[in-house]
Design an enzyme around this catalytic site. Structure first.
Site, PDB file in Angstrom:
ATOM      1  N   ASP A  48      -1.724   3.746  -5.137  1.00 45.76           N
ATOM      2  CA  ASP A  48      -1.963   2.420  -4.574  1.00 45.76           C
ATOM      3  C   ASP A  48      -3.318   2.806  -3.810  1.00 45.76           C
ATOM      4  OD1 ASP A  48      -1.186  -0.147  -3.198  1.00 45.76           O
ATOM      5  OD2 ASP A  48      -1.476   1.151  -1.464  1.00 45.76           O
ATOM      6  N   HIS A  49      -3.406   3.872  -3.345  1.00 47.27           N
ATOM      7  CA  HIS A  49      -4.848   4.100  -2.468  1.00 47.27           C
ATOM      8  C   HIS A  49      -5.954   4.212  -3.494  1.00 47.27           C
ATOM      9  CE1 HIS A  49      -2.702   5.643   1.419  1.00 47.27           C
ATOM     10  NE2 HIS A  49      -2.233   4.434   1.161  1.00 47.27           N
ATOM     11  N   ASP A  50      -5.772   4.189  -4.845  1.00 49.12           N
ATOM     12  CA  ASP A  50      -6.652   4.513  -5.831  1.00 49.12           C
ATOM     13  C   ASP A  50      -7.242   2.892  -6.173  1.00 49.12           C
ATOM     14  OD1 ASP A  50      -8.289   5.570  -7.985  1.00 49.12           O
ATOM     15  OD2 ASP A  50      -6.698   5.370  -9.263  1.00 49.12           O
ATOM     16  N   THR A  73     -12.456  -0.074  -5.997  1.00 48.85           N
ATOM     17  CA  THR A  73     -12.297  -0.578  -7.698  1.00 48.85           C
ATOM     18  C   THR A  73     -10.828  -0.764  -7.799  1.00 48.85           C
ATOM     19  OG1 THR A  73     -11.943   1.581  -8.659  1.00 48.85           O
ATOM     20  CG2 THR A  73     -14.312   0.891  -8.049  1.00 48.85           C
ATOM     21  N   PHE A  81      -9.625  -0.343 -10.815  1.00 49.27           N
ATOM     22  CA  PHE A  81      -9.071   0.370 -12.046  1.00 49.27           C
ATOM     23  C   PHE A  81      -8.432   1.553 -11.604  1.00 49.27           C
ATOM     24  CE2 PHE A  81     -13.075  -2.073 -13.256  1.00 49.27           C
ATOM     25  CZ  PHE A  81     -12.477  -2.766 -14.137  1.00 49.27           C
ATOM     26  N   ASP A  86      -9.053   4.644 -11.866  1.00 48.29           N
ATOM     27  CA  ASP A  86     -10.293   5.640 -12.112  1.00 48.29           C
ATOM     28  C   ASP A  86     -10.448   6.799 -11.169  1.00 48.29           C
ATOM     29  OD1 ASP A  86     -10.987   4.199  -9.777  1.00 48.29           O
ATOM     30  OD2 ASP A  86     -12.665   3.158 -10.645  1.00 48.29           O
ATOM     31  N   SER A  89     -10.572   6.754  -7.786  1.00 53.16           N
ATOM     32  CA  SER A  89     -11.694   6.600  -6.784  1.00 53.16           C
ATOM     33  C   SER A  89     -10.887   7.390  -5.340  1.00 53.16           C
ATOM     34  CB  SER A  89     -11.789   5.030  -6.414  1.00 53.16           C
ATOM     35  OG  SER A  89     -10.615   4.535  -6.264  1.00 53.16           O
ATOM     36  N   HIS A 119       7.446   1.572   0.509  1.00 53.83           N
ATOM     37  CA  HIS A 119       7.705   2.190   1.939  1.00 53.83           C
ATOM     38  C   HIS A 119       9.128   2.118   1.998  1.00 53.83           C
ATOM     39  CE1 HIS A 119       3.440   0.070   3.110  1.00 53.83           C
ATOM     40  NE2 HIS A 119       3.505   1.226   2.540  1.00 53.83           N
TER      41      HIS A 119
END
Length: 926
Positions: free
Chosen positions: A238-240, A321, A323, A325, A327, A493
Site C-alpha cells: 500500500d505504501h508503494d 506513483t 505503479f 514500481d 517506490s 487494518h
C-alpha cells in the site's frame, strides 16, 4: 448610407458601454482594483494567509519537539516529501484565492454568481500560475530517447504516451464514482452538523468505533492459514502505490486555530467529535484530524481549469506513483532518489547506515535534518537523538515489521547491483542501478499479483476481477482510485495483531520478546539494539495474522492506543479511516455495491445476510438507521468472506479492479514483451519472497510460501532448497568491433547505453541539482562518437525568482547539487527545510550577554560583600577583650556571622548585639 452610419455608431457606443460596464463591475467585485492587479493582490493575500498558517504549524512543532503525542506522530507519518509539499501548498493557496473570489461575488450580488462569470479565462489561468498550481496541472515533458522504452521515470510520468500524467506522482487520485460532498464541491460528509442523509444525521465516527469495530486485545481470533507477513506485505505494498498527504498546515487558514486543540470544523481542521458520554485525554471532547490536501485544479479551484466547470469537486493528491514500481525503495521524485543513492559507488548501490550493522548486514540509513526527530528515543537517551530511518517512503519506521521489509529490499537491491557489476564490468553505475531497480520492481509485481492478491480475493474473485495477463492496454488508466486507497485496501487494518512477535534462532519465544503494538510505534532503536531484523522476520513467518471477524474488527492497540508513546493523548485508527472517507467525499456503501454489480441492501435482513452476523447488523443499523448512510469502509469490512478469501464481495471487486488496472495500464509491467527478455522473465518467475528473505537475512530455513503460516521445523525448508533467479540471464558481452569504446565518467552525472537504428547510443543525465551542458546523447559512428560527452554544471537555485527554494525568512546559499537555507539566530530551520521559524528561545548572543551580565553582577556583589565584611571586622575588633585574641588558648575566636566564616553554635552570645550593630543589619551580614 446615413442610417448605416447611425446604426454603426449606436452599436459602437453600446459595445463600449458594455465593455466599460464590465470593467467597472469586475473592478467593483474585486474590491476596487482592475482585474490584473486585483487578482494578483488576492493571490498574494491568499499566499500570506496559507504561509502564515504553515509557519504557525512549524513553530508549534518546534516547540513540541520531544513531546511525542499520537497526533504529532500521525502528522509525521503523513509528512509529504518536498515535491509533494510544494504541490500541496500551491493547491491550498489556489483554493483559498478562489474561495475569496466566491465570497466577494456572493457578498456583492444576490445571485450565486460564479467566478468564471466575473473573471476572464486568461485571469483565471493567472490565478493558477501565481499560486504555483499551473506546473502541477500541465502535462510533463517526456523524453524521446531510446531509453524511453527501457526504464521508467522515477516520477511515474510518461508511462502512457497519450496520457503522460496517468499514474504519475503528485496527481489526483482517480474517481470511479462522483464524490458526495455536502456542498457538492468540497465540504466533507458530516461537516455541517444539521445536514441530513435520508432525513438522518450521520453517526459520530468514534461512536461507530466503540459500538461496532472495537475489540479487546485478548478477544482477537488468529488466522489459521496465513502468516503475519500477509498483513505486513499488504501495508508495505500500500505504501508503494498510495500516499495522500495531509494539509501542509495544522492551523486553520482563517484565524490560525491549532487543529490539535480546536473542536470546530475550520479547514483544514476536521476534528473527530467524541460522544457526550466519553471524553479524551485531559477532558478533551474531540480528537485532532486534518483534512487531506486538495490536488491542484479541483474543488473550488475547478473553475480555473480549462475544461472543468465551477462544480468540479475537490480531489485528493497521491504523492507516490500509482505503479507497482518499488517506490518504497527508490522514492517518487528525483530529489528523493538522489538522497537514497550512494553516489560514491561504481556499483549503483543505495545508501546504508554508516553507524550500525545487523550482524554484518546493512540497516537503512537515518533520515537527515531537517526531518523532525519524530521517532521515539531509546530510553535514557536525549529525545533530540532519535532519527527515523530513511527509505523511499516516509512511513518506513512506523512498526518493526514494515521496517524489516524496507530493510530486506534495500539489501536486495545492493545484492543485485553488486552481482550485475561482477557480471558486466563494462556497465556504468547508472546502468547497474537502473537494471537492479528494474528487477526489484518486477519482483514487487510478482509477489503482489501472483502470491498476495489471490489469497485476499480468493481464486474465483481473482479470476473474475483480475484474470490472466493479456498485455499492455494504453486505454487503461492505472491511477490509484480514491475508494481503493481510502477504503477498500484499508481492510488490512482489521488483520493487524495486537502483538509484535519476535522469535529466536529456534523460532522460540522468550521473556520480553513480544511487544504490545503501542511499544513498537516509531521505535527504530528496537531493531538496532534488540536483535536486528531476523527476530521480527521469524515472527512474521511463524506466527499467524489476526483474522478479520465481523464482531472482532480492530483491537484496542489501534482503536485506543494508536501511536501512544506516553500519556499525552490517544488516536483511533478506525475513526480516522471513517473520517478520512468522509473527508474525501466517498459515496455510501450501497452506491459502491451498485457500482460493482451487487444488489443494494434495503433492510435489516439484507444486511444480516451480507455480514452473516445478525448482531453486527443490529449494531450498524442502530447507529446509521438507513443502509444508504453506511460508510463504505465499514460496510465492506463487515461483509462475510468470499470462499477462500479474506475479503467480502465489495472489497474483492474494488481491489481486483484496481490491481488489474495497475497491471494492464503499466507499459513497464514485467510480463509485457520487450521489458525483459524471455530468459529473464523465466528467471524472475522462479523467484519468491522466501528467496528474498534467504538472500538478505540470517534465516537459514523458511516456508516455501512465506504468506502461509508455517510450523517450525516441519513446515520450513532450508534456504538451499528454495529456488531463485539465475542472474546469468542478465550477462551482456561488452561492445566490440567499433571505434568508440566508452567515454570517461561524467562528473556529477552518468550515462546509459542503448541502441537506436542499430547504432550504439549513450544517453547522459545529471544528478538532481545539475544541468547538462552539451548533447543529451551521443551516437557511435565508424569514426568514433559523433560528439564529445556533455558536462554537468551546478544549478544555482538561489537565482530562481519564480520558484525560490528558500522562504523569504531564510538566506539562500547555493551548494554543489543543492541549496542550503540558513537562518539568523534565534530563528531555526523548520521541518520543510526552507522556512525560518521562532523556536521560542533567546538568541545565542543574548544568552552570552545574560551570562556575562550575571558574571559581572556576581563579581560586583562579591566585591561589595568583601568590602562590607572587612569594614564590619574592623569596627568589631575593638570590642573584643584585650588578651582574648586568637591563639591565647583561653577562648575560641569569635565568628563574624554572614561574612564567610562557619557559625559555631553557642559562641559568645553576649557580643551578638554589637556585631549586628557594626554590620548594620543581620540581613546584610547573613
Amino acid at each position: 448610407m446615413g442610417a448605416r452610419a447611425v446604426l454603426g455608431v449606436t452599436l459602437a457606443v453600446a459595445c463600449a458601454g458594455a465593455f466599460f460596464a464590465s470593467i467597472l463591475r469586475r473592478k467593483d467585485l474585486l474590491g476596487g482594483d482592475t482585474e490584473a492587479s486585483g487578482v494578483a493582490g488576492l493571490v498574494e493575500a491568499s499566499r500570506l494567509l496559507v504561509d502564515e498558517a504553515i509557519h504557525t504549524t512549524m513553530r508549534r512543532n518546534l516547540r513540541k519537539r520531544g513531546i511525542f503525542s499520537p497526533s504529532q506522530l500521525l502528522s509525521f507519518s503523513k509528512l509529504p516529501e518536498p515535491t509533494s509539499r510544494t504541490a500541496s501548498r500551491a493547491a491550498e493557496i489556489m483554493e483559498t484565492a478562489v474561495q475569496e473570489v466566491k465570497r466577494r461575488v456572493c457578498r456583492r450580488r444576490d445571485t450565486d454568481q460564479l467566478p468564471t462569470d466575473v473573471l476572464s479565462e486568461e485571469l483565471l489561468s493567472t490565478i493558477a500560475n501565481l499560486s504555483g498550481c499551473l506546473p502541477h496541472m500541465l502535462p510533463p515533458s517526456c523524453p524521446h530517447t531510446c531509453l524511453a522504452n527501457k526504464y521508467r521515470l522515477i516520477t511515474g510520468a510518461c508511462n502512457n504516451r497519450d496520457h503522460p500524467r496517468w499514474g504519475a506522482s503528485n496527481t489526483a487520485l482517480a474517481r470511479w464514482l462522483p464524490p458526495a460532498y455536502e456542498d457538492g464541491v468540497t465540504e466533507p460528509r458530516g461537516w455541517n452538523p444539521h445536514f441530513l442523509y435520508n432525513g438522518l444525521p450521520l453517526p459520530p465516527v468514534r461512536e461507530v468505533t466503540r459500538q461496532v469495530i472495537h475489540v479487546s486485545n485478548e478477544a482477537v481470533t488468529e488466522d489459521g492459514q496465513y502468516s503475519d507477513l500477509l498483513m505486513a506485505w499488504g501495508q508495505y505494498i500500500d505504501h508503494d502505490i498510495a500516499f495522500t498527504p495531509q494539509s501542509t498546515s495544522k492551523a486553520a487558514f482563517a484565524g490560525g486555530a491549532d487543529c490539535q486543540l480546536t473542536c470546530e470544523n475550520r479547514s483544514p481542521c476536521f476534528p473527530i467529535q467524541l460522544p457526550t458520554n466519553a471524553s479524551g485525554a485531559a477532558g478533551a471532547t474531540c480528537l485532532p484530524f486534518y483534512r487531506s490536501s486538495a490536488a491542484c485544479g479541483s474543488g473550488r479551484q475547478g473553475a480555473l481549469v480549462g475544461n472543468l466547470s465551477w462544480a468540479a469537486p475537490r480531489q485528493q493528491m497521491n504523492g507516490l506513483t500509482s505503479f507497482l514500481d518499488a517506490s518504497t525503495v527508490y522514492g517518487s521524485s528525483p530529489a528523493q532518489e538522489q538522497r537514497l543513492r550512494n553516489w560514491t559507488s561504481a556499483e549503483g548501490l543505495l545508501r546504508v547506515n554508516t553507524r550500525h550493522r545487523d550482524a554484518g548486514r546493512a540497516f537503512l540509513p537515518f533520515a537527515p535534518p531537517p526531518a523532525p526527530p519524530a521517532c521515539a528515543p531509546e530510553p535514557g537517551t536525549p529525545a533530540a537523538r532519535a532519527p527515523c530511518f530513511l527509505a523511499g517512503d516516509s512511513r518506513a519506521s512506523e512498526v518493526p515489521g514494515l521496517t524489516a521489509l524496507h530493510t530486506l529490499w534495500l539489501r536486495e537491491h545492493n545484492r543485485l547491483a553488486a552481482a550485475f557489476k561482477a557480471l558486466n564490468a563494462h556497465w556504468s553505475a547508472d546502468t547497474v542501478y537502473q537494471e537492479a531497480r528494474k528487477v526489484v520492481g518486477a519482483l514487487h509485481q510478482i509477489v503482489t499479483l501472483r502470491d498476495y492478491v489471490p489469497k485476499i480475493l480468493g481464486a474465483e474473485a481473482f479470476g473474475q476481477h483480475v484474470g490472466p495477463y493479456q498485455g499492455y492496454d494504453p486505454a487503461v488508466d492505472p491511477t490509484v482510485s480514491n475508494v481503493f486507497s481510502t477504503a477498500a485496501f484499508r481492510f488490512g487494518h482489521a488483520t493487524i495483531h495486537p502483538l509484535v512477535r519476535r522469535l529466536d534462532a529456534r523460532f522460540q519465544e522468550h521473556p520480553g520478546s513480544h511487544l504490545p503494538l503501542r511499544a513498537a510505534f516509531f521505535q527504530p532503536w528496537r531493531l538496532l539494539r534488540e536483535g536486528g531484523v531476523d527476530p521480527v522476520l521469524r515472527g512474521l513467518l511463524a506466527r499467524p495474522a489476526k483474522l478479520q471477524v465481523q464482531d472482532q474488527l480492530m483491537n484496542e492497540e489501534l482503536t485506543e492506543r494508536l501511536f501512544v508513546l506516553s500519556n499525552s493523548g490517544t488516536l483511533d485508527l478506525a475513526s480516522i479511516n471513517l473520517q478520512r472517507g468522509r473527508d474525501h467525499g466517498l459515496p455510501g456503501y450501497n452506491e459502491w455495491r451498485e457500482f460493482c454489480g451487487l444488489s443494494r441492501l434495503e433492510t435489516w435482513a439484507d444486511l444480516s445476510a451480507a455480514t452473516a452476523n445478525g448482531r453486527v447488523a443490529d449494531r450498524i443499523l442502530g447507529l446509521y438507521q438507513h443502509p444508504d448512510n453506511i460508510d463504505v469502509w465499514l460496510g465492506g469490512l463487515a461483509e462475510s468472506f468470499l470462499p477462500g478469501a479474506r475479503t467480502g464481495p465489495l472489497f474483492a471487486c474494488i481491489i481486483g479492479k484496481q490491481m488489474r488496472a495497475l497491471r494492464d495500464g503499466d507499459r513497464f509491467w514485467w510480463e509485457n514483451p520487450g521489458v525483459f527478455t524471455e530468459a529473464q522473465r523465466r528467471e524472475l518467475s522462479r523467484h519468491s519472497m522466501s528467496r528474498v528473505i534467504c538472500d538478505n537475512s540470517g534465516l537459514s530455513h523458511v516456508p516455501l510460501d512465506a504468506f502461509r503460516v508455517g510450523q517450525w521445523p516441519q513446515e520450513f525448508e532450508p534456504c538451499a532448497s528454495i529456488q531463485g533467479m539465475d542472474l546469468g540471464a542478465w550477462r551482456e558481452a561488452p561492445p566490440s568491433g567499433d571505434a568508440c569504446g566508452f567515454p570517461d565518467p561524467v562528473e556529477d552525472g552518468g550515462f546509459l547505453l542503448c541502441e537506436e537504428r542499430g547504432q550504439r547510443v549513450l544517453v547522459f543525465s545529471c544528478r538532481h541539482g545539475f544541468r547538462l551542458r552539451g548533447p543529451a546523447q551521443i551516437t557511435c559512428t565508424p569514426r568514433g562518437w559523433d560528439s564529445p560527452p556533455p558536462l554537468c554544471k551546478d544549478i544555482n537555485e538561489c537565482e530562481d525568482e519564480t520558484d525560490p527554494p528558500c522562504h523569504a525568512s531564510a538566506r539562500c546559499k547555493n551548494t554543489k547539487g543543492g541549496v542550503l537555507c540558513e537562518c539568523s539566530d534565534p530563528l531555526v530551520l523548520g521541518e520543510d527545510g526552507r522556512t525560518c521559524v521562532d523556536a521560542g528561545r533567546l538568541p545565542r548572543a543574548s544568552v552570552v550577554s545574560i551570562a556575562l551580565g550575571a558574571v559581572l553582577v556576581c563579581g560586583l556583589a562579591g566585591l561589595a560583600w568583601t568590602v562590607v565584611c572587612r569594614w564590619t571586622h574592623a569596627d568589631a575588633r575593638p570590642l573584643l577583650p584585650v588578651g582574648e585574641g586568637e591563639g591565647d588558648g583561653k577562648s575560641p575566636s569569635l565568628p563574624l556571622p554572614g561574612c564567610g566564616n562557619r557559625r559555631d553554635v553557642g559562641a559568645a552570645p553576649a557580643l551578638e548585639v554589637e556585631q549586628d550593630l557594626s554590620c548594620g543589619s543581620r540581613g546584610l551580614c547573613e
